[in-house]
Design a protein around this motif. Structure first.
Motif, PDB file in Angstrom:
ATOM      1  N   LEU A 128       0.826  -1.206   0.000  1.00  0.00           N
ATOM      2  CA  LEU A 128       0.000   0.000   0.000  1.00  0.00           C
ATOM      3  C   LEU A 128       0.860   1.256   0.000  1.00  0.00           C
ATOM      4  O   LEU A 128       0.555   2.239  -0.695  1.00  0.00           O
ATOM      5  N   ALA A 129       1.951   1.237   0.774  1.00  0.00           N
ATOM      6  CA  ALA A 129       2.862   2.387   0.778  1.00  0.00           C
ATOM      7  C   ALA A 129       3.528   2.577  -0.584  1.00  0.00           C
ATOM      8  O   ALA A 129       3.692   3.707  -1.058  1.00  0.00           O
ATOM      9  N   TYR A 130       3.893   1.480  -1.230  1.00  0.00           N
ATOM     10  CA  TYR A 130       4.514   1.559  -2.551  1.00  0.00           C
ATOM     11  C   TYR A 130       3.536   2.127  -3.585  1.00  0.00           C
ATOM     12  O   TYR A 130       3.899   2.996  -4.396  1.00  0.00           O
ATOM     13  N   ILE A 131       2.286   1.667  -3.554  1.00  0.00           N
ATOM     14  CA  ILE A 131       1.280   2.190  -4.476  1.00  0.00           C
ATOM     15  C   ILE A 131       1.058   3.679  -4.232  1.00  0.00           C
ATOM     16  O   ILE A 131       0.895   4.467  -5.178  1.00  0.00           O
ATOM     17  N   THR A 132       1.066   4.083  -2.972  1.00  0.00           N
ATOM     18  CA  THR A 132       0.892   5.499  -2.644  1.00  0.00           C
ATOM     19  C   THR A 132       1.994   6.351  -3.257  1.00  0.00           C
ATOM     20  O   THR A 132       1.729   7.418  -3.834  1.00  0.00           O
ATOM     21  N   VAL A 133       3.250   5.915  -3.144  1.00  0.00           N
ATOM     22  CA  VAL A 133       4.365   6.678  -3.711  1.00  0.00           C
ATOM     23  C   VAL A 133       4.257   6.743  -5.232  1.00  0.00           C
ATOM     24  O   VAL A 133       4.516   7.782  -5.848  1.00  0.00           O
ATOM     25  N   ARG A 134       3.882   5.641  -5.864  1.00  0.00           N
ATOM     26  CA  ARG A 134       3.732   5.648  -7.317  1.00  0.00           C
ATOM     27  C   ARG A 134       2.649   6.630  -7.757  1.00  0.00           C
ATOM     28  O   ARG A 134       2.798   7.345  -8.759  1.00  0.00           O
ATOM     29  N   ILE A 135       1.547   6.686  -7.030  1.00  0.00           N
ATOM     30  CA  ILE A 135       0.476   7.616  -7.371  1.00  0.00           C
ATOM     31  C   ILE A 135       0.924   9.054  -7.131  1.00  0.00           C
ATOM     32  O   ILE A 135       0.595   9.959  -7.913  1.00  0.00           O
ATOM     33  N   LEU A 136       1.674   9.300  -6.072  1.00  0.00           N
ATOM     34  CA  LEU A 136       2.187  10.645  -5.824  1.00  0.00           C
ATOM     35  C   LEU A 136       3.100  11.092  -6.962  1.00  0.00           C
ATOM     36  O   LEU A 136       3.039  12.248  -7.406  1.00  0.00           O
ATOM     37  N   ARG A 137       3.958  10.210  -7.436  1.00  0.00           N
ATOM     38  CA  ARG A 137       4.844  10.575  -8.545  1.00  0.00           C
ATOM     39  C   ARG A 137       4.069  10.811  -9.830  1.00  0.00           C
ATOM     40  O   ARG A 137       4.510  11.579 -10.690  1.00  0.00           O
TER      41      ARG A 137
END
Length: 566
Positions: A128-137
């Protein structure tokens, strides 16, 4: 050879994270998860101590026995003997093979079964944290590297994320959030069909996914995005219908009782605003009537609040379902559950935290200067919710305690919803929308260049006779129009005009003008500087990050509709 010192006014450059930083946080997150799962089993003595053993395992056993459509025949134990399993079916089908593995490993005790079933779900939190960072980028390609890393840590190491696994063991919640945030990102990438599929799976994982989906539907409806609404809502409804239809066909009595009728008659908990109207007596008094009405109003109140907020956000704030600010509306919709539902549990706080963090970190660059340029809402919510989680799930000690805790939880959630609304109004003016420009198709990259490209302009005529040497001024582009020549700024001490009779003959082209005398040079040096010819740009541009150019992560969706980065 000694290196030259950096200039005193210069910057030392952006902070570069080591390549192993994310790996260290991921390993720490997994170790925390494993420890929490194993240690949390010490509190499980009987089946009713955990929803996992009290409901999920019983429904999963029906699947293992070859009766998958009877999972809603399961009932609780002890004081919850009349409670059904009112969770959607997808999580039970994921748990069933893991429970079978626990049986194969001769895990007899509840603690051993929980450990075997729960450990594979630990990876969902760093995912979930990884998906969050990808969406932020994807939402903000120039986001600084330190902000990305902080966002990753706040989710991967958050107590709100891990308390959903232990001690409450709602393993489906991180899975639902992964599907939900991917669905919203797919919708904003104009992949409405994929977004509907993911949204339907999220709803089949956990019913609280319905609240943000309703908010997105209202945004699409108000904006008259009929194509997006039909594809997104139609696919999500179809997936949900297909997933639930067999249970209503093969076991309609238990399914209707579990998913439809039971919640309306369940009692009011001691951690909500509805505890004001709670009454346990059965004497037919007015208090009993008020309690019966209040028990059935909480879900309608949640949906009504979400519809009103989403409608006002679309009309008054101009928020579209395809804009970054739609994540703020999603966060408010998730806040409505712990704010207005009649039973509040600590793991409810994770669901508003994730979209709030995504929205705040993706929009810090376009908020007006001040407190909204800092992640005060996401970090503040994390601190407050982590504190409330320590006691909000405990038994109350009296009527006054129940009411005070309910009012406290309601007030805190309402305050954060109000602060989100205030921050929505603190967006900086998008000057790219001036002059007929499309604000969604920016002509510049954040922190680089200008909004307007320089254009050529005709040379300004110069008077044949001038008391001072003419100053060459480059033409400046006008906002939204052709280039023009700004007016000359008069000097502080203007020289009076010379009459035609006093004008000296013009020198020949081959003659050089006489050099000024020392007195004239001194006078020119003491003359104050002229005012600037072009006002400063009122838009406050963020500092470009080091990862905004080559080497940045690719977009989350390959066929993005946004203009390509230059």
């Amino acid at each position: 050879m000694r290196a030259e010192p950096a200039p005193s006014g210069g910057s030392a450059g952006p902070v570069r994270l080591p390549s192993w930083a994310y790996a260290v946080v991921t390993v720490a997150s997994l170790l925390i998860g494993v420890t929490a799962v194993v240690r949390g089993t010490s509190a499980i003595v009987v089946a009713q101590d955990s929803d996992l053993t009290n409901f999920f395992f019983k429904s999963a056993n029906y699947i293992l026995q070859g009766e998958p459509w009877q999972i809603y025949a399961a009932r609780g134990s002890g004081l919850t003997a009349t409670y059904p399993n009112f969770n959607p079916p997808l999580s039970m089908f994921v748990i069933a093979p893991l429970l079978s593995l626990a049986h194969a490993l001769h895990a007899v005790s509840y603690g051993a079964q929980i450990t075997v079933v729960s450990l594979p779900f630990v990876v969902l939190v760093p995912l979930l944290a990884y998906i969050t960072v990808r969406i932020l980028r994807w939402l903000y390609p120039e986001i600084p590297e330190t902000q990305q890393f902080l966002a990753y840590m706040l989710i991967a190491l958050s107590p709100l994320a891990w308390q959903s696994l232990t001690p409450w063991y709602h393993l489906e919640q991180p899975l639902m959030l992964c599907l939900l945030v991917l669905a919203i990102a797919a919708l904003q990438g104009r992949h409405e069909g994929l977004a509907g599929l993911l949204a339907g799976l999220a709803f089949l994982t956990r019913t609280t996914a319905l609240m943000p989906l309703v908010a997105l539907g209202v945004l699409l409806l108000v904006a008259r995005e009929w194509r997006g609404l039909m594809r997104f809502g139609g696919v999500a409804a179809a997936v949900s219908f297909v997933g639930l239809l067999p249970f209503f066909l093969f076991d309609p009595k238990d399914t209707i009782y579990s998913l439809v009728s039971w919640r309306g008659g369940s009692q009011i908990g001691g951690n909500s605003i509805w505890s004001i109207f709670a009454y346990t007596g059965d004497d037919g008094s007015i208090r009993h009537l008020i309690n019966a009405v209040a028990e059935r109003l909480d879900m309608y109140s949640v949906l009504l609040f979400i519809v009103i907020v989403a409608f006002l956000a679309a009309r008054r704030r101009g928020i579209s379902a395809y804009s970054t600010d739609a994540w703020a509306v999603v966060a408010i919709a998730c806040l409505a559950v712990p704010m207005l539902t009649k039973t509040v549990w600590p793991y409810y706080y994770l669901e508003p935290f994730v979209p709030l963090l995504i929205w705040e970190y993706a929009t810090m660059y376009n908020r007006r200067g001040g407190v909204w340029r800092w992640p005060v809402l996401s970090i503040g919510f994390l601190c407050v919710a982590a504190t409330l989680s320590q006691f909000i799930g405990l038994h109350s000690v009296g009527y006054l305690d129940r009411v005070s805790v309910g009012l406290l939880g309601f007030g805190v959630m309402l305050a954060f919803a109000y602060f989100i609304w205030m921050r929505l109004g603190a967006r900086k003016l998008d000057t790219s929308a001036m002059g007929g420009r499309d604000p969604d198709r920016k002509q510049w990259r954040l922190g680089q260049g200008s909004f307007f490209e320089p254009t050529a302009a005709p040379a300004s005529p110069v008077s044949p006779v001038s008391p001072v040497s003419p100053v060459s001024i480059a033409p400046q582009p006008a906002p939204g129009g052709p280039a023009y020549m700004p007016p000359m700024v008069a000097p502080a001490n203007p020289i009076p005009p010379i009459s035609p009779a006093q004008q000296a003959p013009m020198p020949k082209p081959q003659q050089q003008p006489p050099s000024p005398s020392p007195a004239q040079q001194t006078s020119q040096q003491q003359r104050p500087p002229a005012a600037p010819l072009w006002p400063p740009d009122p838009v406050e541009r963020p500092t470009p990050s080091a990862n905004g150019g080559e080497g940045a992560w690719p977009d989350l969706w390959s066929d993005d509709k946004r203009p390509p980065r230059q």
